[in-house]
Design an enzyme around this catalytic site. Structure first.
Site, PDB file in Angstrom:
ATOM      1  N   GLU A   1      41.407  10.943  66.013  1.00  7.53           N
ATOM      2  CA  GLU A   1      41.016  12.367  66.114  1.00  7.53           C
ATOM      3  C   GLU A   1      42.117  13.167  66.820  1.00  7.53           C
ATOM      4  O   GLU A   1      42.418  14.301  66.443  1.00  7.53           O
ATOM      5  CB  GLU A   1      39.689  12.515  66.885  1.00  7.53           C
ATOM      6  CG  GLU A   1      38.460  12.055  66.122  1.00  7.53           C
ATOM      7  CD  GLU A   1      38.351  10.544  66.006  1.00  7.53           C
ATOM      8  OE1 GLU A   1      38.975   9.830  66.825  1.00  7.53           O
ATOM      9  OE2 GLU A   1      37.665  10.068  65.097  1.00  7.53           O
TER      10      GLU A   1
ATOM     11  N   GLY B   1      49.763   3.032  83.482  1.00  6.29           N
ATOM     12  CA  GLY B   1      48.459   3.506  83.951  1.00  6.29           C
ATOM     13  C   GLY B   1      48.295   5.002  83.830  1.00  6.29           C
ATOM     14  O   GLY B   1      48.609   5.744  84.780  1.00  6.29           O
ATOM     15  N   TYR B   2      47.839   5.447  82.666  1.00  8.73           N
ATOM     16  CA  TYR B   2      47.498   6.857  82.496  1.00  8.73           C
ATOM     17  C   TYR B   2      45.966   7.008  82.445  1.00  8.73           C
ATOM     18  O   TYR B   2      45.401   7.832  83.132  1.00  8.73           O
ATOM     19  CB  TYR B   2      48.064   7.429  81.188  1.00  8.73           C
ATOM     20  CG  TYR B   2      49.566   7.294  80.983  1.00  8.73           C
ATOM     21  CD1 TYR B   2      50.447   7.294  82.061  1.00  8.73           C
ATOM     22  CD2 TYR B   2      50.100   7.188  79.701  1.00  8.73           C
ATOM     23  CE1 TYR B   2      51.818   7.186  81.858  1.00  8.73           C
ATOM     24  CE2 TYR B   2      51.463   7.091  79.493  1.00  8.73           C
ATOM     25  CZ  TYR B   2      52.323   7.077  80.567  1.00  8.73           C
ATOM     26  OH  TYR B   2      53.667   6.967  80.356  1.00  8.73           O
ATOM     27  N   SER B   3      45.306   6.195  81.594  1.00  5.40           N
ATOM     28  CA  SER B   3      43.877   6.406  81.325  1.00  5.40           C
ATOM     29  C   SER B   3      43.008   6.092  82.528  1.00  5.40           C
ATOM     30  O   SER B   3      43.265   5.153  83.282  1.00  5.40           O
ATOM     31  CB  SER B   3      43.430   5.519  80.159  1.00  5.40           C
ATOM     32  OG  SER B   3      44.191   5.800  79.021  1.00  5.40           O
TER      33      SER B   3
ATOM     34  N   GLU C   1      55.948   5.985  71.963  1.00  6.29           N
ATOM     35  CA  GLU C   1      54.979   4.893  71.912  1.00  6.29           C
ATOM     36  C   GLU C   1      54.362   4.776  70.522  1.00  6.29           C
ATOM     37  O   GLU C   1      54.185   3.701  69.991  1.00  6.29           O
ATOM     38  CB  GLU C   1      53.875   5.120  72.956  1.00  6.29           C
ATOM     39  CG  GLU C   1      52.896   3.958  73.014  1.00  6.29           C
ATOM     40  CD  GLU C   1      51.715   4.187  73.956  1.00  6.29           C
ATOM     41  OE1 GLU C   1      51.281   5.331  74.089  1.00  6.29           O
ATOM     42  OE2 GLU C   1      51.240   3.205  74.523  1.00  6.29           O
TER      43      GLU C   1
HETATM   44  C1  LIG Z   1      43.317  -1.956  73.516  1.00 13.29           C
HETATM   45  C2  LIG Z   1      43.662  -0.734  74.286  1.00 13.29           C
HETATM   46  C3  LIG Z   1      44.745  -0.743  75.132  1.00 13.29           C
HETATM   47  C4  LIG Z   1      45.046   0.380  75.891  1.00 13.29           C
HETATM   48  N1  LIG Z   1      46.101   0.314  76.753  1.00 13.29           N
HETATM   49  C5  LIG Z   1      46.333   1.355  77.582  1.00 13.29           C
HETATM   50  C6  LIG Z   1      47.325   1.266  78.586  1.00 13.29           C
HETATM   51  O1  LIG Z   1      48.024   0.258  78.714  1.00 13.29           O
HETATM   52  N2  LIG Z   1      47.467   2.300  79.432  1.00 13.29           N
HETATM   53  C7  LIG Z   1      46.701   3.438  79.348  1.00 13.29           C
HETATM   54  O2  LIG Z   1      46.904   4.346  80.156  1.00 13.29           O
HETATM   55  N3  LIG Z   1      45.759   3.561  78.403  1.00 13.29           N
HETATM   56  C8  LIG Z   1      45.545   2.545  77.515  1.00 13.29           C
HETATM   57  N4  LIG Z   1      44.563   2.643  76.573  1.00 13.29           N
HETATM   58  C9  LIG Z   1      43.695   3.815  76.578  1.00 13.29           C
HETATM   59  C10 LIG Z   1      43.811   4.731  75.384  1.00 13.29           C
HETATM   60  O3  LIG Z   1      44.955   5.520  75.465  1.00 13.29           O
HETATM   61  C11 LIG Z   1      42.517   5.550  75.361  1.00 13.29           C
HETATM   62  O4  LIG Z   1      41.460   4.672  75.075  1.00 13.29           O
HETATM   63  C12 LIG Z   1      42.562   6.648  74.358  1.00 13.29           C
HETATM   64  O5  LIG Z   1      43.480   7.622  74.724  1.00 13.29           O
HETATM   65  C13 LIG Z   1      41.163   7.280  74.174  1.00 13.29           C
HETATM   66  O6  LIG Z   1      40.613   7.637  75.417  1.00 13.29           O
HETATM   67  P1  LIG Z   1      39.137   7.208  75.822  1.00 13.29           P
HETATM   68  O7  LIG Z   1      38.979   5.760  75.542  1.00 13.29           O
HETATM   69  O8  LIG Z   1      38.877   7.700  77.203  1.00 13.29           O
HETATM   70  O9  LIG Z   1      38.195   7.977  74.823  1.00 13.29           O
HETATM   71  P2  LIG Z   1      37.805   9.507  74.899  1.00 13.29           P
HETATM   72  O10 LIG Z   1      38.998  10.345  75.172  1.00 13.29           O
HETATM   73  O11 LIG Z   1      36.648   9.653  75.818  1.00 13.29           O
HETATM   74  O12 LIG Z   1      37.354   9.777  73.418  1.00 13.29           O
HETATM   75  C14 LIG Z   1      36.060   9.377  72.919  1.00 13.29           C
HETATM   76  C15 LIG Z   1      35.969   9.839  71.462  1.00 13.29           C
HETATM   77  O13 LIG Z   1      36.073  11.267  71.401  1.00 13.29           O
HETATM   78  C16 LIG Z   1      37.140  11.652  70.550  1.00 13.29           C
HETATM   79  N5  LIG Z   1      37.825  12.827  71.112  1.00 13.29           N
HETATM   80  C17 LIG Z   1      38.279  12.972  72.380  1.00 13.29           C
HETATM   81  N6  LIG Z   1      38.847  14.184  72.525  1.00 13.29           N
HETATM   82  C18 LIG Z   1      38.772  14.806  71.320  1.00 13.29           C
HETATM   83  C19 LIG Z   1      39.185  16.080  70.822  1.00 13.29           C
HETATM   84  N7  LIG Z   1      39.843  16.949  71.607  1.00 13.29           N
HETATM   85  N8  LIG Z   1      38.952  16.374  69.530  1.00 13.29           N
HETATM   86  C20 LIG Z   1      38.291  15.498  68.717  1.00 13.29           C
HETATM   87  N9  LIG Z   1      37.876  14.270  69.134  1.00 13.29           N
HETATM   88  C21 LIG Z   1      38.098  13.932  70.413  1.00 13.29           C
HETATM   89  C22 LIG Z   1      38.096  10.456  70.541  1.00 13.29           C
HETATM   90  O14 LIG Z   1      38.867  10.418  69.354  1.00 13.29           O
HETATM   91  C23 LIG Z   1      37.105   9.294  70.587  1.00 13.29           C
HETATM   92  O15 LIG Z   1      36.597   9.023  69.309  1.00 13.29           O
HETATM   93  C24 LIG Z   1      44.258   1.551  75.766  1.00 13.29           C
HETATM   94  C25 LIG Z   1      43.169   1.578  74.894  1.00 13.29           C
HETATM   95  C26 LIG Z   1      42.871   0.451  74.160  1.00 13.29           C
HETATM   96  C27 LIG Z   1      41.676   0.512  73.240  1.00 13.29           C
END
Ligand SMILES: Cc1cc2nc3c(=O)[nH]c(=O)nc-3n(C[C@H](O)[C@H](O)[C@H](O)COP(=O)(O)OP(=O)(O)OC[C@H]3O[C@@H](n4cnc5c(N)ncnc54)[C@H](O)[C@@H]3O)c2cc1C
Length: 393
Positions: free
Chosen positions: A376, A128-130, A244
């Site tokens: 990204e 649980g990070y996100s 990871e």
């Molecule tokens: C199927 C699945 C399983 C997952 N499992 C886990 C899990 O078990 N535990 C957990 O903690 N997380 C999990 N995640 C979360 C995952 O790590 C995040 O979805 C990911 O890090 C992107 O964060 P976000 O969805 O909040 O998008 P955001 O960070 O809001 O990004 C939205 C968009 O903006 C772009 N963006 C963001 N910041 C920047 C930047 N600095 N420069 C350029 N572009 C940028 C991104 O590339 C993306 O296109 C999972 C995600 C998925 C889809």
């Protein structure tokens, strides 16, 4: 430069393949789950992974002191690729993220409680990070941990927590010092997922797999279940993320889909003409094969770099993750294009081209370009750490 595996490594692959033949079971192996096949989410898959553990294959790279073999990471890579090729559960967050972080930073109590169970596959974890406002920028997480007696009280929400609906333990980051700079006020905790203050709700991905929202409402955690030092959580998270990107994205299922597409092109005909005779199709397929080789070699480069010791090969991990997951998406697009209208038929539809995997992977492959750090973010890492370009603002 030598890209071949050694005779010992190839003998190991043969042993693994024999073991997998002996355990062949469609309830354990399902290639149509693509990369999500890796999670150990049913009793049968757990029992199978316990047998993998009994072979000593879960602790290949762990120190002997903790029941491991101090072996080369390349064996972990080979094992995972063999498992992934069949759509089997794989070595993932238990051995990698949680186990290796506990070995490096955990208390003796946490090591004694969790490490033997991980090696026997008796425990599953969710990570649980996100949070709704902290994904790419995990250091912005806001889940609140406030001091309460000999422990902490956790309140807030996590999102995208894969495995939370079947795992026993939650490896969760929370803000223990709201005054500190954002990278320094986070602590990692281990919390039982059956705690009464925890609510898990499903999120179904466009790839038909489940991940979750997790709500924590006055969840009390004893100091004993704080991982490592207080307020050092983000540093541990970053260390483990490099791993990871390696264990969570295998290439074998992608190469297997390329073979399926190639076989289709070899045998299909369009308007009475063999598809294989169409110059555009041939060029596209040849290009896909060349790109697959790039992805494969980037993976090997990463394995070689991570087994050398020293600093984690962050940029190699990012190059591999970025290229391979984007390639996987391009391959799915090509399968949709080249297989014509039949490519829209679902997995398990009789006579569907590519056994219906064009349609499912067209939806699924997007996910891998987001989870574990989006494309990204991988590009930002390469730009900053490899090319020395300034941080983006
Ligand atoms: C199927 C699945 C399983 C997952 N499992 C886990 C899990 O078990 N535990 C957990 O903690 N997380 C999990 N995640 C979360 C995952 O790590 C995040 O979805 C990911 O890090 C992107 O964060 P976000 O969805 O909040 O998008 P955001 O960070 O809001 O990004 C939205 C968009 O903006 C772009 N963006 C963001 N910041 C920047 C930047 N600095 N420069 C350029 N572009 C940028 C991104 O590339 C993306 O296109 C999972 C995600 C998925 C889809």
């Amino acid at each position: 430069m030598d890209f071949e595996f050694s005779p010992e490594q190839l003998a190991f692959v043969e042993e693994v393949e024999r073991f997998l033949d002996e355990h062949d079971d469609p309830e354990i192996f399902d290639v149509t789950r693509e990369n999500m096949a890796q999670i150990v989410d049913t009793p049968k898959r757990r029992a199978f992974m316990a047998e993998v553990g009994a072979k000593g294959w879960l602790g290949i790279t762990w120190p002997k002191e903790y029941g491991g073999q101090e072996g080369d990471g390349v064996y972990e890579y080979l094992l995972n690729e063999s498992l992934a090729r069949r759509g089997g559960p794989q070595i993932g967050k238990g051995v990698g993220i949680i186990g290796k972080t506990l070995i490096a930073h955990g208390s003796e109590k946490l090591k004694a409680e969790f490490l033997p169970k991980i090696l026997r596959n008796e425990v599953e974890f969710a990570v649980g990070y996100s949070e709704p406002n902290a994904g790419s920028d995990a250091a912005s997480m806001q889940l609140k941990a406030t001091r309460d007696g000999d422990g902490w009280r956790l309140n807030g929400q996590k999102t995208w927590t894969t495995s939370a609906h079947f795992a026993e333990w939650y490896w969760v980051g929370a803000r223990t010092d709201p005054e500190a700079p954002k990278h320094y006020g986070i602590t990692l905790f281990l919390v039982p997922l059956d705690h009464p203050g925890i609510t898990v709700k499903p999120i179904w991905t466009m790839g038909d797999e489940r991940t979750n929202e997790v709500y924590l409402d006055d969840v009390w955690v004893s100091d004993d279940y704080v991982v490592g030092e207080l307020n050092r959580g983000f540093q541990y998270i970053s260390e483990a993320l490099d791993l990871e990107r390696f264990t969570l994205f295998t290439i074998s299922p992608i190469l297997q889909r390329l073979e399926l597409l190639t076989d289709y092109v070899r045998s299909a005909s369009v308007d009475g003409e063999p598809l294989a005779a169409d110059p555009v199709t041939r060029q596209r397929l040849a290009h896909l094969h060349a790109e697959a080789e790039v992805a494969r070699v980037l993976g090997l480069k990463f394995v070689a770099a991570s087994t050398k010791g020293g600093a984690p090969p962050t940029t190699e991990a990012s190059e591999y993750k970025l290229y391979t997951t984007e390639y996987s998406k391009r391959l799915a697009d090509a399968s949709m294009d080249l297989c014509g209208p039949g490519s829209q038929l679902r997995v398990k539809t009789e006579d569907a081209p590519l056994a219906g995997r064009s349609e499912s992977t067209y939806r699924y492959t997007v996910i891998d370009t987001i989870g574990g750090g989006s494309s990204e973010i991988q590009k930002n890492i390469i730009a900053r750490r490899k090319l020395g370009l300034p941080k983006n603002f």
